[in-house]
Structures are given as C-alpha cells and as structure tokens.
Motif scaffolding. Structure first.
Motif, PDB file in Angstrom:
ATOM      1  N   PHE A  35       0.808  -1.211   0.000  1.00 20.78           N
ATOM      2  CA  PHE A  35       0.000   0.000   0.000  1.00 20.78           C
ATOM      3  C   PHE A  35       0.845   1.266   0.000  1.00 20.78           C
ATOM      4  N   LYS A  36       2.158   1.137   0.206  1.00 18.80           N
ATOM      5  CA  LYS A  36       3.014   2.321   0.158  1.00 18.80           C
ATOM      6  C   LYS A  36       3.876   2.277  -1.088  1.00 18.80           C
ATOM      7  N   GLN A  37       3.950   3.407  -1.782  1.00 16.69           N
ATOM      8  CA  GLN A  37       4.846   3.546  -2.921  1.00 16.69           C
ATOM      9  C   GLN A  37       6.104   4.263  -2.468  1.00 16.69           C
ATOM     10  N   VAL A  38       7.250   3.740  -2.877  1.00 13.71           N
ATOM     11  CA  VAL A  38       8.518   4.327  -2.465  1.00 13.71           C
ATOM     12  C   VAL A  38       9.329   4.711  -3.697  1.00 13.71           C
ATOM     13  N   ALA A  39      10.194   5.707  -3.527  1.00 12.37           N
ATOM     14  CA  ALA A  39      11.049   6.171  -4.609  1.00 12.37           C
ATOM     15  C   ALA A  39      12.477   5.712  -4.347  1.00 12.37           C
ATOM     16  N   ILE A  40      13.022   4.981  -5.314  1.00 12.04           N
ATOM     17  CA  ILE A  40      14.416   4.550  -5.253  1.00 12.04           C
ATOM     18  C   ILE A  40      15.108   5.174  -6.458  1.00 12.04           C
ATOM     19  N   GLY A  41      15.678   6.350  -6.251  1.00 10.48           N
ATOM     20  CA  GLY A  41      16.212   7.086  -7.385  1.00 10.48           C
ATOM     21  C   GLY A  41      15.079   7.419  -8.337  1.00 10.48           C
ATOM     22  N   PRO A  42      15.219   7.067  -9.615  1.00  8.41           N
ATOM     23  CA  PRO A  42      14.161   7.355 -10.584  1.00  8.41           C
ATOM     24  C   PRO A  42      13.032   6.319 -10.566  1.00  8.41           C
ATOM     25  N   LEU A  43      13.214   5.234  -9.820  1.00  5.95           N
ATOM     26  CA  LEU A  43      12.223   4.161  -9.809  1.00  5.95           C
ATOM     27  C   LEU A  43      11.163   4.417  -8.746  1.00  5.95           C
ATOM     28  N   ILE A  44       9.903   4.270  -9.142  1.00  8.19           N
ATOM     29  CA  ILE A  44       8.786   4.353  -8.206  1.00  8.19           C
ATOM     30  C   ILE A  44       8.146   2.969  -8.143  1.00  8.19           C
ATOM     31  N   VAL A  45       8.177   2.359  -6.965  1.00  3.84           N
ATOM     32  CA  VAL A  45       7.660   0.991  -6.831  1.00  3.84           C
ATOM     33  C   VAL A  45       6.774   0.890  -5.599  1.00  3.84           C
ATOM     34  N   ALA A 161      14.264 -11.899 -12.607  1.00  6.47           N
ATOM     35  CA  ALA A 161      13.809 -10.882 -13.556  1.00  6.47           C
ATOM     36  C   ALA A 161      12.651 -11.396 -14.404  1.00  6.47           C
ATOM     37  N   LEU A 162      12.782 -12.608 -14.927  1.00  4.51           N
ATOM     38  CA  LEU A 162      11.723 -13.160 -15.783  1.00  4.51           C
ATOM     39  C   LEU A 162      10.454 -13.432 -14.991  1.00  4.51           C
ATOM     40  N   SER A 163      10.592 -14.037 -13.825  1.00  6.75           N
ATOM     41  CA  SER A 163       9.403 -14.368 -13.034  1.00  6.75           C
ATOM     42  C   SER A 163       8.719 -13.115 -12.514  1.00  6.75           C
ATOM     43  N   GLN A 164       9.510 -12.083 -12.149  1.00  7.12           N
ATOM     44  CA  GLN A 164       8.912 -10.846 -11.662  1.00  7.12           C
ATOM     45  C   GLN A 164       8.201 -10.071 -12.767  1.00  7.12           C
ATOM     46  N   ALA A 165       8.718 -10.146 -13.983  1.00  7.61           N
ATOM     47  CA  ALA A 165       8.030  -9.512 -15.109  1.00  7.61           C
ATOM     48  C   ALA A 165       6.671 -10.170 -15.337  1.00  7.61           C
ATOM     49  N   ILE A 166       6.647 -11.503 -15.294  1.00  7.86           N
ATOM     50  CA  ILE A 166       5.379 -12.231 -15.451  1.00  7.86           C
ATOM     51  C   ILE A 166       4.435 -11.909 -14.302  1.00  7.86           C
ATOM     52  N   ASP A 167       4.976 -11.802 -13.097  1.00  9.11           N
ATOM     53  CA  ASP A 167       4.160 -11.456 -11.925  1.00  9.11           C
ATOM     54  C   ASP A 167       3.458 -10.119 -12.132  1.00  9.11           C
ATOM     55  N   SER A 168       4.189  -9.133 -12.637  1.00  9.85           N
ATOM     56  CA  SER A 168       3.596  -7.817 -12.865  1.00  9.85           C
ATOM     57  C   SER A 168       2.478  -7.874 -13.901  1.00  9.85           C
ATOM     58  N   VAL A 169       2.715  -8.591 -14.990  1.00  5.85           N
ATOM     59  CA  VAL A 169       1.703  -8.701 -16.042  1.00  5.85           C
ATOM     60  C   VAL A 169       0.427  -9.333 -15.494  1.00  5.85           C
ATOM     61  N   ILE A 170       0.573 -10.432 -14.750  1.00  5.73           N
ATOM     62  CA  ILE A 170      -0.592 -11.146 -14.224  1.00  5.73           C
ATOM     63  C   ILE A 170      -1.337 -10.289 -13.205  1.00  5.73           C
ATOM     64  N   PHE A 171      -0.604  -9.766 -12.226  1.00  4.05           N
ATOM     65  CA  PHE A 171      -1.273  -9.051 -11.130  1.00  4.05           C
ATOM     66  C   PHE A 171      -1.957  -7.776 -11.620  1.00  4.05           C
ATOM     67  N   ILE A 172      -1.241  -6.949 -12.354  1.00  2.00           N
ATOM     68  CA  ILE A 172      -1.814  -5.672 -12.778  1.00  2.00           C
ATOM     69  C   ILE A 172      -2.973  -5.883 -13.738  1.00  2.00           C
ATOM     70  N   LEU A 186       2.136  -0.810 -15.782  1.00  2.00           N
ATOM     71  CA  LEU A 186       2.709  -2.123 -16.082  1.00  2.00           C
ATOM     72  C   LEU A 186       4.169  -2.003 -16.489  1.00  2.00           C
ATOM     73  N   ILE A 187       4.464  -1.078 -17.397  1.00  2.00           N
ATOM     74  CA  ILE A 187       5.844  -0.894 -17.856  1.00  2.00           C
ATOM     75  C   ILE A 187       6.739  -0.449 -16.705  1.00  2.00           C
ATOM     76  N   GLY A 188       6.240   0.472 -15.896  1.00  2.00           N
ATOM     77  CA  GLY A 188       7.031   0.961 -14.769  1.00  2.00           C
ATOM     78  C   GLY A 188       7.355  -0.131 -13.768  1.00  2.00           C
ATOM     79  N   GLN A 189       6.361  -0.963 -13.464  1.00  3.70           N
ATOM     80  CA  GLN A 189       6.576  -2.045 -12.505  1.00  3.70           C
ATOM     81  C   GLN A 189       7.561  -3.080 -13.045  1.00  3.70           C
ATOM     82  N   ILE A 190       7.443  -3.402 -14.323  1.00  6.48           N
ATOM     83  CA  ILE A 190       8.351  -4.388 -14.916  1.00  6.48           C
ATOM     84  C   ILE A 190       9.782  -3.870 -14.894  1.00  6.48           C
ATOM     85  N   ILE A 191       9.974  -2.610 -15.283  1.00  5.69           N
ATOM     86  CA  ILE A 191      11.321  -2.036 -15.277  1.00  5.69           C
ATOM     87  C   ILE A 191      11.903  -2.040 -13.862  1.00  5.69           C
TER      88      ILE A 191
END
Length: 220
Positions: A35-45, A161-172, A186-191
C-alpha cells in the motif's frame, strides 16, 4: 510385552527451517507493504516488491541447497498463510469496532486491509505462477550442477527478472484492467522489478545460501 521404538525420522535442516519461517512471514507481509509507494532514485515501486523479492530469494536458495522439489513444495504451502491471513483479516473487519478507537485509526486500518475482490484474487494467482516459474527457471539454468558463486548469482538474477516480469503482467492485468489505463503502470513495474532483480537478488541469494549452510553446519 516388547516395546517397538518408533521409526527414526530425519530432522529438518536448520537452514531450511529458518528459511521456511521467513518465507511464511513474507507471503503475508507483501500484501500489507504494497500500500506504500517508495522512490528509489528514478524508480517508483510499491513497497510490497521487497517482500516478494525475498520470496524469490528464499525459494531460489532452497532450490539451490535442498532441490527444486522442496522449493516447489514451499511455494505450494505458501498458499496456507495467504489463505489464513485473508480469513483473519475478513473476520477482524467483520467484528464491530470498539467505540474507543479513533475514527482516523479505523479509516487507516480499513484503507490498508480492505482490498477489492479483484486484488485479493490477483495476488495469489500472480504469486503461484511467478514463484513456481522462478524455481523452474533457476533450476533449469543450473545445468550440470555448477554451484560457483558467479553461476549462482547469474541464475538468480535471470530467474528473478523473468518471473517478476510475469508477476507484474498477471497481477496488474487481473487487478486493474478495465478500471484505468494500465500500460504506464505495467511498464514501470516491470522495469523496476527487473532492475532490482539484477541489483539486489544475486547478492541476497548468495547471502542466503551462505547463511543456510552455516546454520546447517552448526546444527551437527
């Protein structure tokens, strides 16, 4: 009357025991941290990614040391704390609130724990597919059984990397498709997940393997 001794059983390795405890906790915590979004440099996750990356690390560590069958069983049993936590959350939300509880605290509690049915359904589906996929890729890349640190780190990064990309596609897709445009999310989460998989996961797996081996050695 002769007493028959029970058959001897092999105790669970200490390293596997500790990793299993951590795994169960992370399956429950991931949904709350998300439920919390955090900023890690340019990445928002969303912060739940950290618990999920630890699930990847633990499952890969167990596959490395105790075999992919053990890792797959762990992933399967991970549905148990997920299901129990969902039931307990539902029960607590159903029970009447204390009149002494401040309204602001109640609103915050319900905001975090009252998820829509789509999100609650998407989480376990993405969890199961991505974690089983992570174990499968990690184990297949092992090939002839090379356990050198470099090989371990590369396999961990690729599988994560591969499993997390698939996770993002499925969940979102399951949770938000049709509610709003999901392309940018989706693109942001995968990156973000792929980047963190290559930056963090290799070192965490190496540390996890070293820790489990040390725990197993001290238990002898």
């Amino acid at each position: 009357m002769e007493t028959v001794a029970p058959p001897a059983t092999s105790p669970i390795p200490r390293g596997l025991f500790v990793l299993t405890l951590l795994y169960g906790g992370m399956t429950v915590l991931a949904g709350v941290l998300g439920f919390k979004q955090v900023a890690i440099g340019p990445l928002i996750v969303e912060a739940g990614i950290f618990s999920f990356l630890l699930l990847v690390v633990i499952s890969s560590t167990i596959a490395q040391l105790y075999g992919d069958r053990t890792a797959n069983r762990l992933v399967l049993w991970g549905f148990v704390p997920l299901a129990v936590s969902v039931c307990l959350i539902g029960l607590v939300l159903f029970l009447p609130v204390s009149p002494d509880m401040p309204a602001a605290n109640l609103n915050a509690f319900e905001t975090v724990l009252s998820q829509t049915p789509r999100i609650m359904a998407a989480g376990p589906v993405a969890y199961g597919v991505s974690l089983f996929l992570n174990v499968w890729i990690f184990s297949r890349l092992r090939g002839g059984g090379d356990s050198k640190t470099t090989g371990l780190m590369i396999r961990g990064a690729i599988a994560s990397a591969l499993s997390q990309a698939i996770d993002s596609v499925i969940f979102i897709t399951l949770a938000f498709y049709g509610e709003f445009p999901i392309h940018d999310l989706l693109i942001g989460q995968i990156i973000a997940k792929v980047t963190l998989s290559f930056v963090l996961v290799p070192f965490l797996i190496t540390g996890g393997v070293a820790l489990a081996r040390r725990l197993d050695a001290t238990a002898r």
